[in-house]
Design a protein around this motif. Structure first.
Motif, PDB file in Angstrom:
ATOM      1  N   ILE A 493       0.838  -1.203   0.000  1.00 54.35           N
ATOM      2  CA  ILE A 493       0.000   0.000   0.000  1.00 54.35           C
ATOM      3  C   ILE A 493       0.874   1.254   0.000  1.00 54.35           C
ATOM      4  O   ILE A 493       0.545   2.248  -0.673  1.00 54.35           O
ATOM      5  N   ASP A 494       1.990   1.225   0.718  1.00 54.34           N
ATOM      6  CA  ASP A 494       2.910   2.369   0.712  1.00 54.34           C
ATOM      7  C   ASP A 494       3.415   2.642  -0.695  1.00 54.34           C
ATOM      8  O   ASP A 494       3.569   3.805  -1.099  1.00 54.34           O
ATOM      9  N   ASP A 495       3.693   1.573  -1.461  1.00 57.48           N
ATOM     10  CA  ASP A 495       4.142   1.742  -2.849  1.00 57.48           C
ATOM     11  C   ASP A 495       3.060   2.417  -3.684  1.00 57.48           C
ATOM     12  O   ASP A 495       3.350   3.268  -4.539  1.00 57.48           O
ATOM     13  N   VAL A 496       1.821   2.041  -3.464  1.00 58.45           N
ATOM     14  CA  VAL A 496       0.707   2.618  -4.216  1.00 58.45           C
ATOM     15  C   VAL A 496       0.605   4.118  -3.943  1.00 58.45           C
ATOM     16  O   VAL A 496       0.483   4.930  -4.875  1.00 58.45           O
ATOM     17  N   ILE A 497       0.657   4.484  -2.674  1.00 60.03           N
ATOM     18  CA  ILE A 497       0.540   5.895  -2.315  1.00 60.03           C
ATOM     19  C   ILE A 497       1.713   6.695  -2.881  1.00 60.03           C
ATOM     20  O   ILE A 497       1.528   7.806  -3.404  1.00 60.03           O
ATOM     21  N   PHE A 539      -7.984  -1.270  13.237  1.00 63.48           N
ATOM     22  CA  PHE A 539      -8.377  -0.310  12.213  1.00 63.48           C
ATOM     23  C   PHE A 539      -8.378   1.132  12.739  1.00 63.48           C
ATOM     24  O   PHE A 539      -8.797   2.040  12.019  1.00 63.48           O
ATOM     25  N   ASP A 540      -7.930   1.338  13.976  1.00 68.41           N
ATOM     26  CA  ASP A 540      -7.928   2.684  14.540  1.00 68.41           C
ATOM     27  C   ASP A 540      -6.530   3.282  14.629  1.00 68.41           C
ATOM     28  O   ASP A 540      -6.319   4.299  15.291  1.00 68.41           O
ATOM     29  N   GLY A 541      -5.570   2.662  13.936  1.00 66.02           N
ATOM     30  CA  GLY A 541      -4.203   3.170  13.971  1.00 66.02           C
ATOM     31  C   GLY A 541      -3.900   4.129  12.840  1.00 66.02           C
ATOM     32  O   GLY A 541      -4.704   4.340  11.921  1.00 66.02           O
ATOM     33  N   ASP A 542      -2.707   4.712  12.872  1.00 66.07           N
ATOM     34  CA  ASP A 542      -2.306   5.710  11.874  1.00 66.07           C
ATOM     35  C   ASP A 542      -2.201   5.118  10.479  1.00 66.07           C
ATOM     36  O   ASP A 542      -2.479   5.804   9.485  1.00 66.07           O
ATOM     37  N   GLU A 543      -1.790   3.840  10.373  1.00 67.02           N
ATOM     38  CA  GLU A 543      -1.613   3.237   9.046  1.00 67.02           C
ATOM     39  C   GLU A 543      -2.947   3.159   8.307  1.00 67.02           C
ATOM     40  O   GLU A 543      -3.033   3.465   7.115  1.00 67.02           O
ATOM     41  N   PHE A 544      -3.993   2.758   9.007  1.00 64.45           N
ATOM     42  CA  PHE A 544      -5.301   2.669   8.362  1.00 64.45           C
ATOM     43  C   PHE A 544      -5.856   4.061   8.067  1.00 64.45           C
ATOM     44  O   PHE A 544      -6.486   4.275   7.027  1.00 64.45           O
ATOM     45  N   LYS A 545      -5.625   5.014   8.972  1.00 64.81           N
ATOM     46  CA  LYS A 545      -6.063   6.388   8.714  1.00 64.81           C
ATOM     47  C   LYS A 545      -5.418   6.923   7.437  1.00 64.81           C
ATOM     48  O   LYS A 545      -6.063   7.635   6.662  1.00 64.81           O
ATOM     49  N   ARG A 546      -4.163   6.565   7.242  1.00 59.17           N
ATOM     50  CA  ARG A 546      -3.459   7.043   6.051  1.00 59.17           C
ATOM     51  C   ARG A 546      -4.133   6.519   4.779  1.00 59.17           C
ATOM     52  O   ARG A 546      -4.237   7.241   3.777  1.00 59.17           O
ATOM     53  N   ILE A 547      -4.601   5.283   4.818  1.00 60.89           N
ATOM     54  CA  ILE A 547      -5.286   4.720   3.651  1.00 60.89           C
ATOM     55  C   ILE A 547      -6.602   5.447   3.414  1.00 60.89           C
ATOM     56  O   ILE A 547      -6.954   5.774   2.268  1.00 60.89           O
ATOM     57  N   LEU A 548      -7.350   5.733   4.494  1.00 62.07           N
ATOM     58  CA  LEU A 548      -8.601   6.477   4.357  1.00 62.07           C
ATOM     59  C   LEU A 548      -8.365   7.853   3.754  1.00 62.07           C
ATOM     60  O   LEU A 548      -9.103   8.305   2.870  1.00 62.07           O
ATOM     61  N   GLU A 549      -7.338   8.528   4.231  1.00 59.70           N
ATOM     62  CA  GLU A 549      -7.031   9.864   3.729  1.00 59.70           C
ATOM     63  C   GLU A 549      -6.588   9.806   2.271  1.00 59.70           C
ATOM     64  O   GLU A 549      -6.913  10.705   1.481  1.00 59.70           O
ATOM     65  N   PHE A 550      -5.886   8.737   1.909  1.00 60.96           N
ATOM     66  CA  PHE A 550      -5.487   8.569   0.507  1.00 60.96           C
ATOM     67  C   PHE A 550      -6.716   8.343  -0.374  1.00 60.96           C
ATOM     68  O   PHE A 550      -6.878   8.974  -1.429  1.00 60.96           O
ATOM     69  N   ALA A 551      -7.616   7.476   0.058  1.00 57.11           N
ATOM     70  CA  ALA A 551      -8.821   7.190  -0.727  1.00 57.11           C
ATOM     71  C   ALA A 551      -9.711   8.414  -0.858  1.00 57.11           C
ATOM     72  O   ALA A 551     -10.391   8.591  -1.876  1.00 57.11           O
ATOM     73  N   ALA A 552      -9.689   9.278   0.181  1.00 54.41           N
ATOM     74  CA  ALA A 552     -10.544  10.465   0.162  1.00 54.41           C
ATOM     75  C   ALA A 552     -10.171  11.417  -0.968  1.00 54.41           C
ATOM     76  O   ALA A 552     -10.998  12.224  -1.405  1.00 54.41           O
ATOM     77  N   ARG A 553      -8.931  11.330  -1.453  1.00 53.12           N
ATOM     78  CA  ARG A 553      -8.531  12.192  -2.579  1.00 53.12           C
ATOM     79  C   ARG A 553      -9.399  11.918  -3.812  1.00 53.12           C
ATOM     80  O   ARG A 553      -9.558  12.780  -4.683  1.00 53.12           O
ATOM     81  N   PHE A 554      -9.921  10.700  -3.901  1.00 49.59           N
ATOM     82  CA  PHE A 554     -10.636  10.284  -5.107  1.00 49.59           C
ATOM     83  C   PHE A 554     -12.131  10.155  -4.874  1.00 49.59           C
ATOM     84  O   PHE A 554     -12.835   9.495  -5.635  1.00 49.59           O
ATOM     85  N   SER A 555     -12.620  10.806  -3.831  1.00 49.62           N
ATOM     86  CA  SER A 555     -14.024  10.624  -3.454  1.00 49.62           C
ATOM     87  C   SER A 555     -14.938  11.703  -3.999  1.00 49.62           C
ATOM     88  O   SER A 555     -16.049  11.867  -3.517  1.00 49.62           O
ATOM     89  N   LYS A 556     -14.503  12.450  -5.010  1.00 49.70           N
ATOM     90  CA  LYS A 556     -15.361  13.482  -5.574  1.00 49.70           C
ATOM     91  C   LYS A 556     -16.577  12.833  -6.236  1.00 49.70           C
ATOM     92  O   LYS A 556     -16.510  11.718  -6.741  1.00 49.70           O
ATOM     93  N   PRO A 557     -17.724  13.502  -6.242  1.00 49.02           N
ATOM     94  CA  PRO A 557     -18.921  12.952  -6.877  1.00 49.02           C
ATOM     95  C   PRO A 557     -18.688  12.696  -8.358  1.00 49.02           C
ATOM     96  O   PRO A 557     -18.023  13.481  -9.050  1.00 49.02           O
ATOM     97  N   GLN A 558     -19.212  11.577  -8.857  1.00 51.37           N
ATOM     98  CA  GLN A 558     -19.074  11.234 -10.266  1.00 51.37           C
ATOM     99  C   GLN A 558     -20.245  11.820 -11.052  1.00 51.37           C
ATOM    100  O   GLN A 558     -21.341  11.280 -11.069  1.00 51.37           O
ATOM    101  N   THR A 559     -20.014  12.947 -11.687  1.00 48.66           N
ATOM    102  CA  THR A 559     -21.097  13.643 -12.370  1.00 48.66           C
ATOM    103  C   THR A 559     -21.273  13.184 -13.806  1.00 48.66           C
ATOM    104  O   THR A 559     -22.341  13.314 -14.384  1.00 48.66           O
TER     105      THR A 559
END
Length: 760
Positions: A493-497, A539-559
């Motif tokens: 996952i670190d490689d992906v980010i 699932f409450d650690g920093d590593e999982f939070k980092r994945i959530l924050e990464f995914a949030a970059r792509f969470s814009k509405p699909q218009t």
């Protein structure tokens, strides 16, 4: 990439597969205490027998004189006649159209002249032809077209006795969505998107019937019944058939649980006034009095050599049932007549023992044919197919629920297919549900483990139990630029980010949402956050939070309205706006379609994993397992063994697990298709927006890539799927800005802890 591996000449080739709709064919799963049993009332046993009936049907084959005369999409059985439009060639006049009515009991043919080939037509009880004709005028020099529509009735001799202008009744776009019927009194019923129009016997309008249908007109069965009245179904699948009341202009009596398998063809009836329907598995009868359906015979018992066919069924006055068919592959057409004969008496103690084969939908023609062959050749056992869901049911949750109810009643199948993404199959192994197939494979005289794809067998083996051997697999991975990724096939996952960070502003996956990115990152990395041995998660650690924050970059509405949303993915790849493309591969040509847009070649990446090793997802089709509780395990294995090895078997889309069949598929992909004149045939893929991709011969590199992905593939984990559902449900609040990341991970941790604790 290397050049083409080799070029050979081949005159014919398996047609460009049977669309992708057969990709990932869904059948059955079973959960515990499986053994002999099952409700036979909704099953098709492939034997040709009616449940509880006294007749069996035997085929009397008749090939039509001209296989090219009729289209399976524009033919109808009307009483004892088989009717279809025909174009009679004439060099001087250009030819004419007729409605050919071929009597199937008197061996006569009547051609009713037609002004044109009408796609909307029916015959009255007196043999009159009812059609809707379209006349187009104008359009000269770029002018506007004018369309006029006429309701026309012709006698058998072609004399036009009715011509009613109905242009004003219909909107301009309704001609393709239209059906016509005539009742016993000659009154006309015209079904359109606006409603059901009624006309008297002289063609005069007589009002409309308002409809509230559950499907498009195409899916609604519509026509005259055996009693002379007109009926309409309100959708496809298990629906309601309604009588149309001409006098009150309303829908009258309704008949529930009506099986609409015809995809909207006219209604067909047997000699006793019961409705007949057909699919690739068999012919069925709906009793209008009891409002129940029964199997008449299996399609495999008709003697039709084709497996994938389009068919129509009719009932004749002499009691025979006739099926007109068209092979999707060869385009061959023909008829088969099935005559009912008294079922032979079976001496006491000579009845065949019954095996239950559970399926999801009663729709797999390959499996039906294999069952039919088994039942004919095995002197001790007879397989009965049990379908758990109607054809119009699509939700796996409903499917699993039905299985669980069956399990509680002790009615599990003897043979069934596993689906790892929707069933906890490893847990079932621990409970002793599955018979280990490894010893059977070891002693098989026709299958050799060393001649099969070992990685697939290993993937379906858990705690020493080989649960299944799928017939074929489809493989899923991701293509990226080889210039960017080199020969990397696995990553963390670190490689992906880090890869995404190096390309700011670019999509990592095409139009991916935050939910899709979470699935991509966690599908095979869930063990980084779960300790199954001790029943805990983090699932409450920093590593999982980092994945959530990464995914949030792509969470814009699909218009789908912006220029970026409308831009084809191939252009995004070319312009550096898209980094990875998900690929679902079920045939060799899939590689080139997805690889060619990447300049400089591609790398086939797997899903991220904790240690960075490559892992691709594969989906097994026809992955049959045997119940450990079955009383006929050897017979069940015989069926599976025969199913995997039968000659000429055209499996569902995917790569065969048997090496020889896999190699044959690769060799076939490298053969050049030639027409009857020896010219090379070009195959194209419609990309949309007026663009086409022309297939080329595959390269050895591409074939090696497929083998590599299979060698490093594994089924989707059930636990991962269930945990992803929990994560996705809660993560959306963070993606939408409704909750903070800390609030969301706290909820995810709470729910996931309960799930992990209960399932460890």
């Amino acid at each position: 990439m290397k050049g083409n591996a080799r070029r050979t000449v081949h005159k014919t080739r398996f047609w460009k597969k049977i669309l992708s709709l057969m990709l990932c064919t869904l059948l059955t799963i079973s959960l515990s205490a499986c053994g002999k049993g099952g409700d036979s009332s909704a099953s098709n046993d492939g034997s040709g027998e009616q449940d509880g009936g006294t007749l069996v049907y035997e085929p009397e084959n008749l090939q039509l004189g001209n296989a090219g005369e009729y289209s399976s999409y524009n033919m109808q059985f009307l009483g004892d006649e088989f009717c279809f439009p025909v174009h009679l060639e004439d060099e001087e006049t250009g030819g004419t159209y007729v409605m050919r009515c071929q009597s199937l009991t008197e061996d006569t043919v009547t051609d009713i002249p037609m002004a044109d080939c009408a796609s909307v037509w029916t015959l009255g009880e007196d043999g009159s032809l009812y059609t809707v004709y379209t006349e187009v005028s104008g359009g000269e020099n770029g002018g506007n077209f004018h369309v006029d529509r006429f309701l026309v009735k012709q006698t058998k001799s072609g004399e036009q006795v009715l011509r009613q202008d109905i242009t004003e009744l219909l909107s301009e776009n309704e001609f393709s969505q239209m059906k016509i019927a005539a009742d016993a009194e000659g009154r006309i019923y015209l079904l359109t998107e606006s409603g059901l129009f009624l006309f008297d016997g002289k063609g005069s309008p007589n009002g409309t019937v308002s409809l509230d249908l559950n499907a498009e007109i195409y899916d609604c069965n519509f026509g005259r019944g055996s009693d002379g009245k007109v009926y309409i179904s309100d959708g496809s699948g298990s629906t309601t058939l309604y009588e149309v009341d001409y006098e009150t202009r309303r829908l009258g009596t309704g008949y529930p649980n009506f099986p609409a398998r015809h995809s909207g063809r006219g209604l067909s009836w047997d000699a006793d006034g019961n409705y007949l329907t057909v699919d690739s598995m068999g012919v069925y009868r709906y009793n209008m009095k009891t409002q129940k359906e029964e199997t008449v015979f299996a399609m495999a018992d008709t003697g039709i050599d084709a497996v994938t066919v389009s068919a129509a069924v009719g009932g004749l006055s002499d009691g025979r049932i006739v099926v007109a068919w068209e092979d999707w592959e060869t385009k061959e057409k023909g008829m088969v007549f099935m005559a009912g004969v008294d079922a032979p008496e079976i001496a006491e103690g000579q009845e065949k023992k019954e095996l239950i084969l559970g399926v999801m939908h009663n729709m797999n023609p390959f499996l039906a044919r294999a069952v039919s062959e088994f039942n004919k050749n095995n002197e001790t056992y007879k397989i009965k197919i049990k379908a758990y869901m109607r054809e119009d049911e699509i939700y796996l949750d409903d499917y699993v629920t039905k299985l669980q109810l069956d399990i509680a009643a002790g009615n599990c199948p003897d043979i069934f297919e596993i689906m790892p993404s929707v069933m906890d199959w490893k847990n079932l192994v621990e409970k002793g549900v599955f018979e280990d197939l490894a010893p059977y494979l070891e002693h098989s005289e026709v299958l050799n483990r060393e001649e099969m794809l070992e990685s697939v067998l290993d993937a379906y083996t858990y705690e020493g139990v080989m649960v299944t051997i799928p017939a074929v697999i489809q493989i899923q991975g991701f293509f990226g630029s080889a210039k960017e990724l080199g020969d990397k096939t696995g990553w963390t996952i670190d490689d992906v980010i880090a890869f995404s960070d190096a390309h700011p502003g670019a999509e990592i996956l095409n139009q991916a949402t935050g939910t899709a990115i979470m699935k991509f990152c966690l599908s095979y990395s869930m063990d980084s956050f779960v300790d199954w041995e001790h029943g805990t998660c983090s699932f409450d650690g920093d590593e999982f939070k980092r994945i959530l924050e990464f995914a949030a970059r792509f969470s814009k509405p699909q218009t789908n309205n912006s220029e970026a949303d409308q831009k084809p993915w191939r252009e995004k790849v070319r312009d550096g706006e898209l980094l990875l493309m998900q690929v679902d591969m079920y045939e060799v040509e899939n590689v080139q379609v997805y690889a060619d847009p990447f300049p400089g070649g591609v790398t086939a990446l797997g899903y991220p994993s904790p240690d960075g090793s490559p892992v691709y997802t594969f989906y097994g089709s026809d992955a049959l397992a045997v119940s450990a509780k079955s009383e006929a395990k050897e017979a069940a294995w015989d069926f599976i063994e025969n199913y995997l090895t039968r000659e000429g078997h055209r499996f569902s889309l995917g790569f065969p697990v048997i090496d020889q069949k896999f190699d044959e598929m690769m060799e076939e992909a490298m053969e050049i298709d030639l027409d009857e004149n020896g010219n090379e045939i070009s195959h194209q893929l419609n990309l949309g927006n007026g663009q086409y991709y022309t297939y080329r011969l595959p390269t050895q590199d591409e074939i090696d890539m497929i083998r590599y992905m299979i060698d490093h593939g594994k089924p989707m984990e059930y636990y991962s799927t269930q945990l992803m559902n929990i994560i996705n449900e809660e993560a959306e609040a963070y993606f939408q800005g409704q909750k903070t990341v800390d609030q969301v991970v706290e909820i995810i941790q709470s729910r996931a802890s309960i799930y992990v604790s209960e399932n460890s």
